[in-house]
Design an enzyme around this catalytic site. Structure first.
Site, short mmCIF file in Angstrom:
data_model
loop_
_atom_site.label_atom_id
_atom_site.label_comp_id
_atom_site.label_asym_id
_atom_site.label_seq_id
_atom_site.Cartn_x
_atom_site.Cartn_y
_atom_site.Cartn_z
N ASN A 152 -7.11 18.72 21.81
CA ASN A 152 -7.93 19.92 21.55
C ASN A 152 -7.22 21.00 20.74
O ASN A 152 -7.81 21.63 19.88
CB ASN A 152 -8.49 20.48 22.86
CG ASN A 152 -7.41 20.84 23.84
OD1 ASN A 152 -6.28 20.35 23.76
ND2 ASN A 152 -7.72 21.70 24.78
N GLU A 251 -0.17 20.43 32.81
CA GLU A 251 -1.23 21.41 32.52
C GLU A 251 -2.51 20.60 32.40
O GLU A 251 -2.70 19.87 31.42
CB GLU A 251 -0.94 22.13 31.21
CG GLU A 251 0.24 23.06 31.28
CD GLU A 251 0.42 23.89 30.00
OE1 GLU A 251 -0.47 23.89 29.13
OE2 GLU A 251 1.47 24.52 29.88
N CYS A 285 -8.94 24.06 27.81
CA CYS A 285 -8.90 23.96 29.27
C CYS A 285 -9.27 25.28 29.94
O CYS A 285 -9.72 25.31 31.07
CB CYS A 285 -7.51 23.55 29.71
SG CYS A 285 -6.25 24.69 29.11
N GLU A 464 4.53 26.96 33.00
CA GLU A 464 5.29 27.04 31.76
C GLU A 464 5.14 28.45 31.23
O GLU A 464 4.37 29.26 31.76
CB GLU A 464 4.81 25.96 30.78
CG GLU A 464 5.13 24.56 31.31
CD GLU A 464 5.02 23.42 30.30
OE1 GLU A 464 4.67 23.65 29.15
OE2 GLU A 464 5.30 22.26 30.69
P1 NAD Z 1 -6.56 12.85 28.30
O1 NAD Z 1 -6.01 13.03 29.64
O2 NAD Z 1 -7.59 11.84 28.08
O3 NAD Z 1 -5.41 12.50 27.25
C1 NAD Z 1 -4.28 13.32 27.06
C2 NAD Z 1 -3.14 12.48 26.56
O4 NAD Z 1 -2.78 11.56 27.58
C3 NAD Z 1 -3.47 11.66 25.32
O5 NAD Z 1 -2.34 11.63 24.49
C4 NAD Z 1 -3.74 10.28 25.92
O6 NAD Z 1 -3.50 9.22 25.02
C5 NAD Z 1 -2.75 10.25 27.06
N1 NAD Z 1 -3.12 9.33 28.13
C6 NAD Z 1 -4.34 8.95 28.53
N2 NAD Z 1 -4.26 8.10 29.58
C7 NAD Z 1 -2.93 7.97 29.86
C8 NAD Z 1 -2.20 7.24 30.84
N3 NAD Z 1 -2.82 6.48 31.74
N4 NAD Z 1 -0.85 7.35 30.85
C9 NAD Z 1 -0.22 8.14 29.95
N5 NAD Z 1 -0.87 8.83 28.99
C10 NAD Z 1 -2.20 8.75 28.95
O7 NAD Z 1 -7.01 14.30 27.87
P2 NAD Z 1 -7.72 14.70 26.52
O8 NAD Z 1 -9.09 14.12 26.58
O9 NAD Z 1 -6.83 14.40 25.37
O10 NAD Z 1 -7.79 16.31 26.66
C11 NAD Z 1 -8.80 16.91 27.36
C12 NAD Z 1 -8.34 17.26 28.75
O11 NAD Z 1 -7.11 17.97 28.69
C13 NAD Z 1 -9.26 18.20 29.46
O12 NAD Z 1 -9.37 17.79 30.80
C14 NAD Z 1 -8.57 19.55 29.38
O13 NAD Z 1 -8.91 20.47 30.37
C15 NAD Z 1 -7.16 19.14 29.48
N6 NAD Z 1 -6.27 20.16 28.89
C16 NAD Z 1 -5.60 20.97 29.74
C17 NAD Z 1 -4.78 21.98 29.23
C18 NAD Z 1 -4.02 22.93 30.11
O14 NAD Z 1 -3.19 23.67 29.58
N7 NAD Z 1 -4.27 22.98 31.40
C19 NAD Z 1 -4.63 22.10 27.85
C20 NAD Z 1 -5.34 21.24 27.02
C21 NAD Z 1 -6.16 20.25 27.57
O1 6OD Z 2 -1.79 29.04 25.23
C1 6OD Z 2 -1.09 28.17 25.79
O2 6OD Z 2 0.14 28.27 25.89
C2 6OD Z 2 -1.74 26.98 26.36
N1 6OD Z 2 -0.92 26.15 27.05
C3 6OD Z 2 -3.05 26.79 26.19
C4 6OD Z 2 -3.75 25.68 26.74
C5 6OD Z 2 -5.01 25.48 26.38
C6 6OD Z 2 -5.76 24.37 26.90
O3 6OD Z 2 -6.59 23.75 26.31
#
Ligand code: NAD
Ligand code: 6OD
Length: 487
Positions: A152, A251, A285, A464
């Site tokens: 994202n 995260e 997120c 973090e």
């Molecule tokens: P995802 O969990 O599908 O994938 C994230 C990464 O993990 C990708 O590189 C993927 O290839 C890898 N991955 C997937 N399955 C795996 C496994 N079994 N073992 C190791 N790696 C694996 O997430 P996404 O669809 O790329 O991103 C969207 C999600 O990420 C949403 O749930 C969003 O809320 C979350 N997100 C959270 C934050 C935060 O800061 N809290 C930030 C950005 C995104």
């Molecule tokens: O702003 C940041 O440092 C951060 N970790 C944002 C995360 C966004 C999630 O999608």
């Protein structure tokens, strides 16, 4: 770049197995990516491990200069990075230029500076019957850190992790999302231009399950894993990483609430809520998916919100701070639409949106969803319980402070919330009662890189940001020195 290769030991490596990288704006292929395999990961771990002996002992200024050189390398190719990020994700180029790439540069500069200025704890121990002792703290890097990133905010989140990891003397093996491989490859090119010592930064392309993501989590030579992504993936990584008891920083997802009290500045609240729901097409997120509005301003809030959502556009060329793009993939679009179908089946009403837009051009082959607001979704619904991660929220009425605190906390997630009110007593009474890692008051997504960032419950493990990042990537260890003969 038509073909993207992994970067190991400062070399770009082809594996012969290719993954297509699709353009979310029209479904066409952008480029293809060589998927890394176990042998390549072994090679990366081996060279990253070797590099730790030198990099772990590098002086603070050497590390700081390295981060600054990467930041300068990104700055010098700013347009290329912004175009790559916009093409891979579908986000408007204006957003890549104003948020994603500048923040990636700031992440590197911030940690380059923080390590130059950091001081660590010390204390003197006195007892009645022994010499005094001096306790002081040193940081010890883990060694090789696996960095698994989502699609994202690709470069923003990748640099948010590698900057403190490298700053504290770790080497890194990065796995970008298979949906957004290009900016990480450009980063590898920047590193290749400045990095004399191979192995410090490695980029391995591939998928997650049964691919390089899972292999990184499981690899016994990887000493810690930092992951941003979905809660479900976090749980799988935790399971696999538990075999070697790796330190983890997670995260994860959110189901964030915005609470609008009746005394709020309604114009600012509408603007803020719209930004919090629809930024990055809802794929952050921290995005709001649940909006609670106090009953006496509910109708007027809904009508202003509807007006504001109607004014949103899919105009890529717009310089407006908020413009919508497509979702990242057909699967993600279908997932979001399945929640809309569910809400309708359960008796909810779409106040606005609720469908896939029709453009009459190549975007009809892309992965777009209309900006959408539902109301009347039953509390038990999966729509209310699960993270949707699209341009959508539900909006509901509340009467009392207690009721809205309970509703906001009635979720398995605990990432963020925003409160809109002009009453500082209400704001400061409610904020600490929300079981989330971050609360904004009359604001959303304002970031200070020193502040703790992270979630509770399904939203993550650890914090973090500033010293919290340094504490994860190089936990403090104590040295106790006896001061013989001292008083
Ligand atoms: P995802 O969990 O599908 O994938 C994230 C990464 O993990 C990708 O590189 C993927 O290839 C890898 N991955 C997937 N399955 C795996 C496994 N079994 N073992 C190791 N790696 C694996 O997430 P996404 O669809 O790329 O991103 C969207 C999600 O990420 C949403 O749930 C969003 O809320 C979350 N997100 C959270 C934050 C935060 O800061 N809290 C930030 C950005 C995104
Ligand atoms: O702003 C940041 O440092 C951060 N970790 C944002 C995360 C966004 C999630 O999608």
């Amino acid at each position: 770049m038509d073909e993207l290769l992994s970067f190991v030991e400062a070399e770009f490596v082809e594996t012969g197995v290719w993954l297509d990288n699709l353009n979310p704006r029209n479904g066409a292929r952008i480029n293809r990516v060589a998927e890394a395999n176990e042998a390549l990961l072994d090679r990366a771990v081996h060279s990253a491990k070797e590099a730790t002996s030198k990099w772990g002992r590098a002086s603070v200024s050497q590390r700081s200069e390295f981060l600054l050189a990467i930041a300068e390398g990104i700055e010098s190719r700013f347009d290329e990075f912004a175009r790559a990020e916009s093409l891979d994700t579908g986000k408007p180029i204006h957003q890549a230029r104003s948020l994603d790439i500048p923040r990636a540069i700031s992440n590197l500069k911030f940690f380059a500076t923080l390590i130059q200025t950091e001081t660590l704890e010390s204390c003197v121990t006195t007892t009645n019957d022994a010499p005094r002792a001096l306790n002081y703290t040193v940081r010890k890097p883990h060694g090789v850190v696996g960095v698994i990133c989502p699609w994202n905010l690709p470069l923003l989140l990748l640099t948010w992790k590698i900057a403190p990891a490298l700053a504290t003397g770790n080497t890194v093996i990065i796995k970008p999302s298979e949906h957004t491989p290009t900016s990480a490859t450009l980063l590898a090119k920047v590193v290749a231009e400045i990095d004399a010592s191979a192995g410090i930064v490695n980029v391995l392309h591939g998928k997650g399950p049964m691919s390089v993501g899972e292999m990184i989590a499981a690899h016994p030579g990887i000493d810690a894993v930092t992951f941003t992504g979905s809660s479900a993936t976090g749980s799988k990584i935790m399971e696999v990483a538990s075999k070697s008891v790796k330190p983890l920083s997670f995260e994860l997802g959110g189901k964030n609430a915005a609470i609008v009290f009746s005394d709020a500045d309604i114009e600012a609240a509408v603007k803020g809520v719209v930004r919090s729901v629809f930024s990055n097409s809802g794929q952050i997120c921290l995005c709001t998916e649940r909006v609670y509005v106090q009953h006496d301003i509910f109708d007027s809030f809904v009508s202003r919100l509807t007006e504001a959502v109607l004014a949103l556009s899919f105009d890529d060329s717009s310089e407006k701070s908020l413009t919508l793009g497509p979702l990242i993939s057909r699967d993600q679009r279908d997932k979001v639409m399945s929640y809309f179908d569910l809400a309708i089946k359960e008796g909810a009403t779409a106040i606005i949106g609720g469908a896939v837009p029709h453009f009459g051009d190549e975007r009809d082959d892309g992965f777009y969803v209309q900006p959408t607001v539902f109301t009347g979704v039953p509390k038990h619904s999966r729509f209310v319980r699960e993270e949707i991660f699209g341009p959508v929220c539900q909006i509901e009425k509340f009467t009392t402070e207690e009721e809205v605190i309970a509703a906001s906390n009635d979720t398995s997630f605990g990432l963020a919330a925003s409160i809109w009110t002009n009453d500082i007593s209400v704001a400061h009474r409610v904020a600490p009662q929300l079981s989330v890692g971050m609360v904004w008051i009359n604001d959303w997504f304002r970031r200070d890189l020193r502040a703790p960032f992270g979630g509770t419950k399904l939203s993550g493990i650890g914090r973090e940001g500033g010293h919290h990042s340094l504490d994860f990537y190089a936990p403090p260890s104590n040295v106790c020195l006896s001061i013989a003969g001292g008083v």
